[in-house]
Design a protein around this motif. Structure first.
Motif, short mmCIF file in Angstrom:
data_model
loop_
_atom_site.label_atom_id
_atom_site.label_comp_id
_atom_site.label_asym_id
_atom_site.label_seq_id
_atom_site.Cartn_x
_atom_site.Cartn_y
_atom_site.Cartn_z
N ASN A 29 4.55 -39.19 -39.22
CA ASN A 29 5.62 -38.45 -38.52
C ASN A 29 7.00 -39.02 -38.82
O ASN A 29 7.96 -38.28 -39.03
N VAL A 30 7.08 -40.35 -38.84
CA VAL A 30 8.36 -41.00 -39.16
C VAL A 30 8.75 -40.69 -40.60
O VAL A 30 9.93 -40.40 -40.90
N THR A 32 7.85 -38.07 -42.44
CA THR A 32 8.25 -36.66 -42.54
C THR A 32 9.66 -36.44 -42.00
O THR A 32 10.48 -35.70 -42.60
N ARG A 33 9.99 -37.09 -40.89
CA ARG A 33 11.32 -36.95 -40.31
C ARG A 33 12.38 -37.52 -41.23
O ARG A 33 13.45 -36.93 -41.42
N ASP A 34 12.08 -38.69 -41.83
CA ASP A 34 13.07 -39.32 -42.71
C ASP A 34 13.27 -38.53 -44.01
O ASP A 34 14.38 -38.47 -44.54
N ASN A 36 13.19 -35.36 -44.50
CA ASN A 36 14.08 -34.21 -44.30
C ASN A 36 15.54 -34.63 -44.21
O ASN A 36 16.44 -33.78 -44.35
N ARG A 37 15.80 -35.92 -44.00
CA ARG A 37 17.17 -36.42 -43.89
C ARG A 37 17.61 -37.18 -45.14
O ARG A 37 18.70 -37.73 -45.17
N THR A 48 12.98 -27.68 -48.33
CA THR A 48 11.86 -28.14 -47.51
C THR A 48 10.55 -27.80 -48.20
O THR A 48 10.35 -26.66 -48.64
N GLN A 74 12.21 -47.52 -41.88
CA GLN A 74 13.24 -46.50 -41.94
C GLN A 74 14.27 -46.84 -43.02
O GLN A 74 14.79 -47.95 -43.07
N ASN A 281 20.87 -43.17 -37.09
CA ASN A 281 19.97 -42.01 -37.16
C ASN A 281 20.69 -40.74 -36.73
O ASN A 281 20.56 -39.67 -37.35
N ALA A 285 21.43 -37.48 -38.84
CA ALA A 285 21.06 -36.15 -38.38
C ALA A 285 22.28 -35.23 -38.36
O ALA A 285 22.18 -34.05 -38.75
#
Length: 454
Positions: A29-30, A32-34, A36-37, A48, A74, A281, A285
């Motif tokens: 999850n971490v 995937t979130r990173d 996208n950024r 995407t 991160q 972060n 974002a």
């Protein structure tokens, strides 16, 4: 033998990336979130589930499974993304592993980031030695190295700084080792010294976060910074000396400090680091959302511009068709006009020929008439001379002429008979009628010639 072992290790790592991608990672999850950024404005990573994000996800997940002690941290996605821009994902994974293990970047994450804090201490000591005025200013502001240099060491400047500068840093890192980070950091601080000395605490943090990376978007500025970094001397012995000082200081603090206070201090430091990371972060974002909005706006503008260009293209095509039709009509009209002109020219040439012939005949007639008139005038003159000679030979008539030959009436005392006078008058009248007749014929011929010419 060393090179052979390196190749064998690389082959094993390439095989491991395929095996470990199928394993489950608790940090998915971490990751995937990173992802996208990570470089959301770059063409290779902006889509995407595109090829770029897919390869980046595989590398980060494989490393999180490969390194069980550290796992994924991160910011590592930025370093992996930079490597992906230069090589396939298997080689990028191998280089990432080599940087983390062989170049010592992994040591910064171990033992609650103890190695990272040692780097901060070394940087502050180098700053104190080379730029004491700036070091004292930071002390006055309570601005510590971990507040602005964390990403410099953990992500190798890949998060905030432009790629044209990051590529130079990675090249120097692979060539010189992790110590090159000190050179780049000192060069950044040196070039920004005047701005930092005038800033307060919040202003300095904002400068490091926003203004400093923007300065090096131009490749020329990045190149000059790298030249300055390479000219800065950071002796290895001095770094080892500072490392020993830090370790000695930490031992003394551990002996003197109460465990509870130490835990509180560590907890406070971790909370500060957590807040700082959350702020970074949030900034990332915000940059992601801003970039997407800007991209969407640019896309809308491009689509609108494309619609306008398509309309203009259709109008241009329509005008082109109309122009071609008009050109064709004008060509046809031009051919018709040329044909008319050709006919008129031929007709005019015929008329010119006819007119030339008439003029030639007219000139010939005029010449004949002139010759004839001259002959008649000469004949009349001869006849007049004959008459004059006859009159002069007569004793009675010679008195009618003067000595200069002009005619004069006789005086009252002269004896002329009426009969002789009448005969003379009749003769002169007859000659005058003949000359008038010839003149009338000449005029008639002249009129006929003019009619022919017209």
């Amino acid at each position: 033998m060393g090179e052979i072992r390196d190749r064998e290790n690389e082959v094993q790592r390439v095989e491991e990336i395929g095996n470990r991608q199928n394993k489950v990672s608790i940090q998915e999850n971490v990751i995937t979130r990173d992802i996208n950024r990570t470089f959301p404005a770059h063409d290779y990573f902006k889509e995407t589930d595109g090829d770029g994000q897919d390869s980046l996800y595989k590398i980060c997940k494989a490393y999180s499974v490969y390194d069980e002690d550290i796992g994924y941290c991160q910011g590592q996605s930025f370093l992996a993304a930079v490597l992906l821009l230069h090589m396939p994902e298997e080689q990028a994974f191998c280089v990432l592993v080599k940087i983390m293990y062989d170049y010592g970047l992994r040591e910064l994450y171990k033992n609650n980031f103890e190695g990272l804090h040692c780097k901060f201490y070394q940087l502050e000591r180098l700053l104190q030695e080379q730029h004491p005025e700036l070091y004292n200013h930071f002390l006055d502001l309570n601005l510590e190295a971990h507040m602005y240099a964390s990403q410099w060491f953990l992500t190798l400047f890949t998060v905030k700084f432009p790629l044209c500068m990051v590529f130079h840093i990675i090249d120097l890192l692979l060539s010189e080792g992790l110590c090159i980070i000190f050179n780049v950091a000192l060069a950044l601080l040196k070039t920004s010294k005047e701005d930092l000395l005038q800033a307060d605490f919040e202003g300095a943090l904002k400068f490091f976060r926003v203004q400093l990376p923007k300065r090096y978007r131009a490749e020329e500025n990045a190149r000059r910074l790298m030249e300055q970094a390479c000219n800065i001397k950071v002796p290895t012995k001095k770094l080892k000396k500072y490392e020993k000082e830090y370790l000695t200081m930490r031992e003394q603090q551990a002996q003197q400090e109460d465990p509870i206070d130490r835990f509180k201090r560590e907890n406070r430091r971790l909370q500060e680091a957590s807040l700082r990371l959350e702020q970074e972060n949030d900034d990332l974002a915000h940059e992601l959302v801003t970039s997407k909005i800007a991209l969407r706006s640019d896309l809308d503008q491009i689509e609108d511009k494309a619609d306008v260009l398509n309309k203009e293209l259709l109008q241009t095509k329509q005008r082109l068709v109309e122009t071609e039709d008009e050109k064709r009509r004008q060509e046809e009209e031009s051919e018709q006009i040329k044909e008319v002109f050709r006919r008129e020219l031929e007709k005019a040439e015929c008329e010119v020929k006819k007119t030339s012939a008439i003029i030639s005949e007219y000139k010939q007639i005029c010449s004949q008439l002139s010759t004839r008139l001259e002959k008649q005038q000469a004949a009349s003159k001869e006849e007049l001379e004959i008459v004059k000679s006859k009159v002069m030979s007569c004793d009675q008539c010679c008195e009618l002429f003067r000595k200069d030959g002009e005619f004069q009436l006789p005086e009252q005392g002269q004896d002329l008979t009426d009969q002789d006078m009448d005969e003379e008058k009749e003769l002169l009248k007859k000659q005058l009628r003949e000359m008038e007749l010839e003149l009338a014929q000449t005029k008639l011929q002249l009129v006929e010639a003019k009619c022919k010419i017209q």
